[in-house]
Design a protein around this motif. Structure first.
Motif, PDB file in Angstrom:
ATOM      1  N   CYS A   1      30.544  41.919  35.943  1.00 56.96           N
ATOM      2  CA  CYS A   1      31.956  42.356  35.356  1.00 56.96           C
ATOM      3  C   CYS A   1      31.644  43.370  34.060  1.00 56.96           C
ATOM      4  CB  CYS A   1      32.717  41.109  34.884  1.00 56.96           C
ATOM      5  SG  CYS A   1      34.045  41.462  33.913  1.00 56.96           S
ATOM      6  N   PRO A   2      32.085  44.407  34.164  1.00 55.92           N
ATOM      7  CA  PRO A   2      32.204  45.296  33.131  1.00 55.92           C
ATOM      8  C   PRO A   2      32.338  45.070  31.812  1.00 55.92           C
ATOM      9  CG  PRO A   2      33.011  46.514  34.956  1.00 55.92           C
ATOM     10  CD  PRO A   2      32.994  45.072  35.274  1.00 55.92           C
TER      11      PRO A   2
ATOM     12  N   ILE B   1      33.703  39.145  31.444  1.00 59.17           N
ATOM     13  CA  ILE B   1      34.548  37.772  31.347  1.00 59.17           C
ATOM     14  C   ILE B   1      33.741  36.612  31.724  1.00 59.17           C
ATOM     15  CG2 ILE B   1      36.289  36.920  32.510  1.00 59.17           C
ATOM     16  CD1 ILE B   1      37.822  39.364  32.928  1.00 59.17           C
TER      17      ILE B   1
ATOM     18  N   ILE C   1      33.300  34.106  33.582  1.00 60.44           N
ATOM     19  CA  ILE C   1      33.935  33.681  34.701  1.00 60.44           C
ATOM     20  C   ILE C   1      33.736  32.216  35.061  1.00 60.44           C
ATOM     21  CG2 ILE C   1      33.686  34.118  37.279  1.00 60.44           C
ATOM     22  CD1 ILE C   1      33.047  37.100  36.645  1.00 60.44           C
TER      23      ILE C   1
ATOM     24  N   ASN D   1      39.399  40.247  27.768  1.00 64.10           N
ATOM     25  CA  ASN D   1      40.241  41.315  28.451  1.00 64.10           C
ATOM     26  C   ASN D   1      41.735  41.063  28.415  1.00 64.10           C
ATOM     27  OD1 ASN D   1      41.309  43.055  30.381  1.00 64.10           O
ATOM     28  ND2 ASN D   1      40.296  42.125  31.955  1.00 64.10           N
TER      29      ASN D   1
ATOM     30  N   CYS E   1      43.938  43.565  35.974  1.00 62.61           N
ATOM     31  CA  CYS E   1      42.657  43.520  36.526  1.00 62.61           C
ATOM     32  C   CYS E   1      42.388  42.492  37.980  1.00 62.61           C
ATOM     33  CB  CYS E   1      41.483  43.228  35.532  1.00 62.61           C
ATOM     34  SG  CYS E   1      41.596  44.541  34.279  1.00 62.61           S
TER      35      CYS E   1
ATOM     36  N   CYS F   1      41.374  45.760  40.064  1.00 62.00           N
ATOM     37  CA  CYS F   1      39.964  45.844  39.938  1.00 62.00           C
ATOM     38  C   CYS F   1      39.040  46.010  41.235  1.00 62.00           C
ATOM     39  CB  CYS F   1      39.418  44.565  39.281  1.00 62.00           C
ATOM     40  SG  CYS F   1      38.241  45.126  38.034  1.00 62.00           S
TER      41      CYS F   1
ATOM     42  N   GLN G   1      37.078  44.652  42.586  1.00 59.28           N
ATOM     43  CA  GLN G   1      36.025  43.419  42.360  1.00 59.28           C
ATOM     44  C   GLN G   1      34.878  43.259  43.442  1.00 59.28           C
ATOM     45  OE1 GLN G   1      40.030  41.869  43.524  1.00 59.28           O
ATOM     46  NE2 GLN G   1      40.196  42.091  41.449  1.00 59.28           N
TER      47      GLN G   1
ATOM     48  N   LEU H   1      32.232  44.812  42.406  1.00 59.37           N
ATOM     49  CA  LEU H   1      31.812  44.279  40.980  1.00 59.37           C
ATOM     50  C   LEU H   1      31.285  42.708  40.974  1.00 59.37           C
ATOM     51  CD1 LEU H   1      34.376  46.436  39.112  1.00 59.37           C
ATOM     52  CD2 LEU H   1      32.150  46.921  39.160  1.00 59.37           C
ATOM     53  N   CYS H   2      32.109  41.942  40.227  1.00 57.05           N
ATOM     54  CA  CYS H   2      31.760  40.531  40.011  1.00 57.05           C
ATOM     55  C   CYS H   2      31.640  39.670  41.287  1.00 57.05           C
ATOM     56  CB  CYS H   2      33.236  39.879  39.010  1.00 57.05           C
ATOM     57  SG  CYS H   2      34.637  40.304  39.856  1.00 57.05           S
TER      58      CYS H   2
ATOM     59  N   ILE I   1      37.101  35.706  42.685  1.00 58.68           N
ATOM     60  CA  ILE I   1      37.200  35.953  41.261  1.00 58.68           C
ATOM     61  C   ILE I   1      38.400  36.498  40.827  1.00 58.68           C
ATOM     62  CG2 ILE I   1      36.187  36.727  39.065  1.00 58.68           C
ATOM     63  CD1 ILE I   1      33.322  36.422  40.785  1.00 58.68           C
ATOM     64  N   GLY I   2      38.601  37.768  41.463  1.00 63.57           N
ATOM     65  CA  GLY I   2      39.852  38.569  41.009  1.00 63.57           C
ATOM     66  C   GLY I   2      41.135  37.853  41.543  1.00 63.57           C
TER      67      GLY I   2
ATOM     68  N   GLU J   1      41.511  35.335  38.845  1.00 69.14           N
ATOM     69  CA  GLU J   1      41.951  35.821  37.376  1.00 69.14           C
ATOM     70  C   GLU J   1      43.510  35.914  37.389  1.00 69.14           C
ATOM     71  OE1 GLU J   1      39.542  39.207  36.648  1.00 69.14           O
ATOM     72  OE2 GLU J   1      40.640  39.719  34.845  1.00 69.14           O
TER      73      GLU J   1
ATOM     74  N   ILE K   1      38.838  48.847  34.780  1.00 71.47           N
ATOM     75  CA  ILE K   1      38.235  48.341  34.152  1.00 71.47           C
ATOM     76  C   ILE K   1      37.289  48.979  33.361  1.00 71.47           C
ATOM     77  CG2 ILE K   1      36.577  48.001  36.064  1.00 71.47           C
ATOM     78  CD1 ILE K   1      37.759  45.311  33.496  1.00 71.47           C
TER      79      ILE K   1
HETATM   80  S1  SF4 Z   1      38.048  41.445  38.616  1.00 73.66           S
HETATM   81 FE1  SF4 Z   1      37.998  40.369  36.562  1.00 73.66          FE
HETATM   82  S2  SF4 Z   1      36.133  39.604  36.455  1.00 73.66           S
HETATM   83 FE2  SF4 Z   1      35.966  40.807  38.230  1.00 73.66          FE
HETATM   84  S3  SF4 Z   1      35.115  42.844  37.572  1.00 73.66           S
HETATM   85 FE3  SF4 Z   1      37.264  43.006  37.276  1.00 73.66          FE
HETATM   86  S4  SF4 Z   1      37.568  42.199  35.218  1.00 73.66           S
HETATM   87 FE4  SF4 Z   1      35.597  41.594  35.803  1.00 73.66          FE
END
Ligand code: SF4
Ligand SMILES: Cc1cc2nc3c(=O)[nH]c(=O)nc-3n(C[C@H](O)[C@H](O)[C@H](O)COP(=O)(O)OP(=O)(O)OC[C@H]3O[C@@H](n4cnc5c(N)ncnc54)[C@H](O)[C@@H]3O)c2cc1C
Ligand SMILES: Cc1cc2nc3c(=O)[nH]c(=O)nc-3n(C[C@H](O)[C@H](O)[C@H](O)COP(=O)(O)OP(=O)(O)OC[C@H]3O[C@@H](n4cnc5c(N)ncnc54)[C@H](O)[C@@H]3O)c2cc1C
Ligand code: SF4
Ligand code: FES
Lengths: 498, 279
Positions: free
Chosen positions: A72-73, A76, A78, A101, A107, A111, A113, A116-117, A134-135, A138, A465
C-alpha cells in the motif's frame, strides 16, 4: 449495536482468539444490474453489508509481517483495521485508517487495489485469485463511519498550534491530504481551490456512479474538521497573484494536478460535438448536466458516441455516454486491449454495460456536416511494432487502411498535462516537458525556496493514492523546513519523482 | 460573500449589477472577465468585468438577458441577495500602452466592457475615440460614462433615433474617410460586428483587436470548450484571450461553436416557462 446483534454477524468475541477462514472464497460485492444501471447515475458497486464485511474480515490472517501493508503506497495498517472489523469495532476501524489516509471512502472505491495491496496479500499463495478484499473493507469502514452522526468530524486531539502558515494550492487528493497532515502537525493551513467545489478530479472527473460526490464532500468535511480553511473560487495566479502568496505564507504546497487536456491536432477537431474528456466530464460530473434541465448546464446527448483513448478517463466517458442514452458507444484505441491502462474492474463493467472497443485504430480526421457538427471520424488501422521506451509495443499505421466511422459525438481522452499558470508565474521553477514540476526526491521542495509540490503536478496524470503518498511525504518535508529553514536545503538534486 | 450591492435596469433586457467580490475587484485589469453561478446547480456564466472598485471590493457587470441563466439572474436576484459563486478575474488583460490614437468600438452589450479599456488607454496617454452603437435610442446606456474616458465619442443607432444612423462600421468608415490617422482599433460586441470591423480594417492595415465570447465552462484552461482556431492554431479563449487579433480569428468556426447548445437552451427555457422581457 448490541452484543447479540454483533455475534449474529459472526464477529470475534471479546477475549477469544480469531479463527481465520482464508480458504473460503472472497466475498463479491453486490452491483446494480447492468440493464438497470445504464439508466441511472447511481453508484454501480453497492458496497458490503455488515455481514459481508465481517465474513471478509474473518478471512484475513492478520499477518505479523503483512505484505499488503508494504504494497500500500501509504502503508495503512491493514491487519489492524481489518482486525477491528472482525471484532465488530466498525467505527474504530475507520479511525484507524484515518491515521494513514484521510480519504478512505475514496481510496476504497477507486484505488487500483488489484495491483497494490490485494496483489500482495499472502492468501493469493494458497487460495489463488482470492486475496482479502482490502479495498472493499476500507470502503465499508469509511462508509460506516461517515453514515454515523458526526462521522465526518475529527476526534483526535491536535497538538499545540505552531506559528507557521502554509498555503496549499489545489484541493484534489494531494492538496487535501497535505493540508490534513500539516493541520495535524499544528500548522495553520489555508487551502485554495479554483473551482466552486473542492475535490479536484474526484469531483469533476470521476463519475458519480463510481464515486458519489456526497461521499467526497463528507471526506472533505473531515479534512475541514482538522482545522483546514478551504477557500473555493480562488485561482492562484489570477484571483491572488503568486507573489502575494509567497509573501504571506511560510511555505507553499502546489497540488494543482494535471488539468490541461491534450488534443489530437488533426483536421476537424473543432467541429461542434467534439469534446475534450475534461469538458465532457466536468459538464456531467461537477455541473450535473445529466440532470438537465433540473440543473442548468447542458450536454449534447449522443446516439453513436466515439471515445478516443483507453485510460481511466476513456472508460468513464464511454459509460457516461451509455447512461445519457446512446444507442452505441465505442472506444477507439490505437493499441490492443492488452496495453490498455484502464483498471480491470472498470473495463469489465463497461463491457457489461455494452461499451465496444475498437482496437488498433487511430483517428486521422473528423468530418462535419453542413452546420459544422461532427458526423464521422476517418480512422486508420494500426499494427503493433517494436516496443517503445515504456516497454509497450509501438503502434504503426497500416498503409491504405483508412475507413469511416459514423458518429454524432466524439470525446478525446488521450491524457492531460499540468496547467502552466503557476509554473509561468514562478521564476526559476524547474520543470520538465514544459509544465511538470521537478522536486527534490526526499523533501518535495521545488527549485524555488519554500515552495513544495506533489501529486499529478509533479508526475503528470497518475492515481489518487500516489497523489496522497506524495502529500504525506511532502508534509514531512514542509514540517522539517518550517522548523529549520536555515538547514542546507539547496542547492539540491532535482529529479523525476515516481 | 458575493452579495449584490446594487442593481439597475439600464434598458430593455439590459441589467447592471454590482457585486461584492473583494479579491476579484482587487486583481481586476481591463479586458478581464469573471464567471458567476446563481445557485449551486446553476451554469457557470462568463461576464466581462465592466468596472471595479478596489477600495470597496466591488465589481460591476452589465448583462443582456438572452436565455435561461441570465433571465434567472435578472429576475431572482436583488440587492442584498448572494450569488453562489463568483470567480475571477479571468483571461489575459487587454494589452494597454501608448499606441497613439485608438478607436474603441462597443456594440450593444459590448459598450460596457469597453469602459475600463478606454479608461486604461486614456491613462496610458492615448487619444481615445469611442464609437458606441445601439439598435435604438431606448436601448442606450453608459454613453456619458464612456464619454468621460474618451477624447471623442460617436454614437450610432441602427434606426437613427439618436446620433448617427447606421452601424458602428459606418462610423468607422467615416473616420477613415476623414483621414483620421488610426493606430489601433479595439472592437467588442456581437460576433458579426467584430467580424465586420475586422474585415474592414484588414485592407487598411490597422491592427485590430476583438474580445471573443465563446462558450465556456471553467474559464481556467481546463476543459477546452472555449477553443477556437486563431491564425491556424487552436487557442483557448479563456486563458489565451479573450482578446485576439481580429484579422486572425476563424469567424466561421466561432459561429458554429456558439450554436452547440441551441436546442438545449430552448428546452430549458420552455421547461421553466421563462418569458424573456424585462423592462
Ligand atoms: S486500497 Fe487502501 S490499502 Fe489498498 S493500496 Fe489503496 S489505500 Fe492502500
Ligand atoms: C476521469 C478520470 C478518472 C480517474 N479515475 C481514477 C481512478 O479510478 N483511480 C485512481 O486512482 N485515479 C484515477 N484518476 C486519476 C486521479 O484522479 C488523479 O491522479 C488525482 O486526482 C490527482 O490528484 P491531484 O490532487 O494531484 O490533482 P487534481 O485531482 O487534479 O486536483 C487539482 C486541483 O487543483 C485545482 N487548481 C489547479 N490550478 C489551480 C490554481 N492555480 N489555483 C487554485 N486551484 C487550482 C484544480 O481545480 C483541482 O481541483 C482518474 C482521473 C480522471 C481524469
Ligand atoms: C469572456 C466572455 C465575456 C462575456 N461578457 C458578457 C457581458 O459582459 N455581458 C453579457 O451580457 N454577456 C456576456 N457574455 C455572454 C454570456 O456569457 C452569455 O450570454 C450567457 O452565458 C448566456 O446564458 P443564458 O443561460 O442566459 O443563455 P443561453 O440560452 O444559455 O445562451 C444564449 C446565448 O449565449 C451563449 N452562451 C451560452 N452559454 C454560454 C457560456 N457558458 N459562455 C458563453 N456564452 C454562452 C450561447 O451560445 C447563446 O448564443 C460573455 C461571454 C464570454 C465568454
Ligand atoms: S497479507 Fe492478506 S492476510 Fe495478511 S494481513 Fe494483509 S490482507 Fe490480511
Ligand atoms: S473555458 Fe474551459 S478551457 Fe476555456
Amino acid at each position: 449495536m448490541d452484543k447479540k446483534e454483533l455475534l449474529e454477524l459472526g464477529v470475534v468475541e471479546e477475549g477469544k482468539p480469531k479463527k481465520p477462514t482464508p480458504r473460503l472464497p472472497r466475498r463479491e460485492i453486490a452491483c446494480q444490474d447492468p440493464k438497470e444501471r445504464i439508466k441511472n447515475f447511481n453508484e454501480v458497486a453497492l458496497g458490503y453489508t455488515l455481514k459481508d464485511a465481517v465474513y471478509e474480515a474473518m478471512r484475513c490472517l492478520e499477518c505479523s509481517k503483512p505484505r499488503c501493508v508494504v504494497a500500500c503506497p501509504v502503508h495503512i495498517d491493514i491487519p489492524s483495521f481489518i482486525g477491528l472489523i472482525a471484532r465488530g469495532k466498525f467505527e474504530e476501524a475507520c479511525e484507524d485508517i484515518r491515521k494513514y489516509n484521510s480519504l478512505p471512502a475514496v481510496c476504497g472505491r477507486v484505488c487500483p487495489q488489484e495491483n497494490l495491496c490485494e496483489a500482495a496479500c499472502i492468501i493469493n499463495d494458497t487460495n489463488p485469485k482470492n486475496p482479502i478484499a482490502i479495498g472493499r473493507l476500507e470502503r465499508f469502514a469509511a462508509d460506516y463511519l461517515l453514515s454515523q452522526e458526526n462521522g465526518n468530524e475529527n476526534k483526535i486531539e491536535i497538538r499545540h498550534k505552531t506559528p507557521f502558515k502554509v498555503a496549499v494550492i489545489g484541493s484534489g487528493p494531494t492538496g487535501l491530504t497535505c493540508a490534513a497532515e500539516l493541520a495535524k502537525m499544528g500548522h495553520t493551513v489555508h487551502l485554495f481551490e479554483a473551482l466552486h467545489k473542492p475535490g479536484g478530479v474526484m469531483m469533476y472527473g470521476i463519475p458519480e456512479f463510481r464515486l458519489p460526490k456526497e461521499i467526497v464532500q463528507k471526506e472533505i468535511n473531515y479534512v475541514r474538521s482538522l482545522g483546514v480553511n478551504i477557500e473555493t473560487n480562488c485561482i492562484i495566479g489570477k484571483t491572488i497573484p503568486v507573489s502575494d502568496i509567497m509573501n504571506e505564507f511560510d511555505a507553499i504546497y502546489i497540488g494543482t494536478g494535471a488539468g490541461f487536456p491534450n488534443m489530437m491536432h488533426i483536421p476537424g477537431e473543432n467541429f461542434a460535438g467534439i469534446y475534450s474528456a475534461n469538458e465532457f466530464l466536468t459538464r456531467v460530473n461537477l455541473m450535473r448536466a445529466y440532470e438537465f434541465p433540473k440543473s442548468s448546464t447542458p450536454i449534447r446527448k449522443p446516439k453513436k458516441g466515439v471515445v478516443v483513448g483507453a485510460g481511466f478517463t476513456a472508460f468513464d466517458v464511454v459509460r457516461i455516454m451509455l447512461r445519457l442514452g446512446a444507442d452505441e458507444a465505442e472506444i477507439v484505441y490505437r493499441r490492443t486491449r492488452k496495453e490498455m491502462p484502464g483498471r480491470g474492474e472498470e473495463i469489465e463493467h463497461s463491457q457489461e454495460e455494452g461499451a465496444k472497443i475498437r482496437e488498433l485504430t487511430n483517428p486521422v480526421r473528423f468530418i462535419g456536416d453542413e452546420n459544422g457538427f461532427v458526423k464521422a471520424v476517418e480512422v486508420q488501422r494500426m499494427e503493433l511494432g517494436e516496443p517503445d521506451s515504456s516497454g509497450r509495443r509501438r503502434p504503426v499505421p497500416v498503409p491504405d487502411s483508412n475507413y469511416i466511422i459514423d458518429t454524432d459525438l466524439v470525446v478525446i481522452a488521450i491524457g492531460q498535462t499540468p496547467n502552466v499558470l503557476i509554473p509561468s508565474a514562478l521564476k526559476n521553477l524547474s520543470t520538465r516537458w514544459g509544465s511538470v514540476i521537478n522536486v527534490n526526491r526526499e523533501t518535495y521542495m521545488t527549485s524555488v525556496p519554500k515552495v513544495f509540490a506533489g501529486g499529478d503536478a509533479i508526475t503528470g496524470a497518475a492515481t489518487v493514492i500516489l497523489a496522497i503518498r506524495a502529500a504525506k511525504e511532502a508534509s514531512r518535508g514542509i514540517d522539517e523546513f518550517l522548523k529549520d529553514p536555515q538547514k542546507k536545503w539547496y542547492p539540491q538534486a532535482f529529479s523525476e519523482k515516481k | 460573500m458575493f452579495e449584490i450591492v446594487s442593481k439597475k435596469i439600464l434598458a430593455e433586457n439590459v441589467v447592471e449589477m454590482t457585486i461584492k467580490a473583494e479579491r476579484v475587484a482587487k486583481a481586476h485589469k481591463p479586458g478581464q472577465f469573471l464567471i458567476l453561478m446563481n445557485y449551486e446547480h446553476s451554469e457557470r456564466i462568463p461576464l466581462t468585468i465592466a468596472d471595479s472598485d478596489k477600495e470597496k471590493g466591488e465589481v460591476t457587470i452589465v448583462f443582456l438577458v438572452v436565455g435561461f441563466s441570465t433571465n434567472e439572474l435578472a429576475t431572482n436576484f436583488n440587492v442584498g441577495d448572494k450569488l453562489y459563486s463568483v470567480v475571477g478575474p479571468l483571461g489575459t488583460p487587454t494589452h494597454i500602452e501608448n499606441f497613439g490614437k485608438v478607436v474603441v468600438i462597443g456594440g450593444g452589450l459590448g459598450v460596457a466592457p469597453i469602459y475600463p479599456i478606454c479608461k486604461g488607454l486614456k491613462e496610458a496617454g492615448n487619444e481615445v475615440i469611442s464609437i458606441v452603437g445601439f439598435r435604438s435610442k431606448n436601448l442606450m446606456f453608459w454613453v456619458q460614462r464612456i464619454e468621460s474616458v474618451s477624447s471623442r465619442i460617436i454614437v450610432t443607432t441602427d434606426d437613427g433615433s439618436y446620433g448617427m444612423k447606421g452601424f458602428v462600421t459606418n462610423a468607422l468608415q467615416k473616420l477613415y474617410d476623414e483621414k483620421e490617422k488610426i493606430d489601433r482599433v479595439i472592437a467588442i460586441g456581437p460576433p458579426i460586428m467584430m467580424k465586420n470591423v475586422s474585415k474592414m480594417t484588414l485592407p487598411w492595415g490597422i491592427p485590430t483587436f476583438v474580445s471573443l465570447n465563446t462558450i465556456m465552462v471553467d474559464g481556467t484552461g481546463m476543459c477546452g470548450g472555449c477553443r477556437l482556431e486563431i491564425g491556424g492554431e487552436t487557442k483557448f479563449v479563456c486563458v489565451d484571450g479573450p482578446d485576439f487579433d481580429g484579422h486572425k480569428v476563424n469567424w466561421d468556426e466561432m459561429e458554429i461553436r456558439m450554436k452547440v447548445y441551441k436546442n438545449q437552451e430552448q428546452q430549458i427555457l420552455e421547461e421553466h416557462n421563462c418569458k424573456i422581457g424585462l423592462r
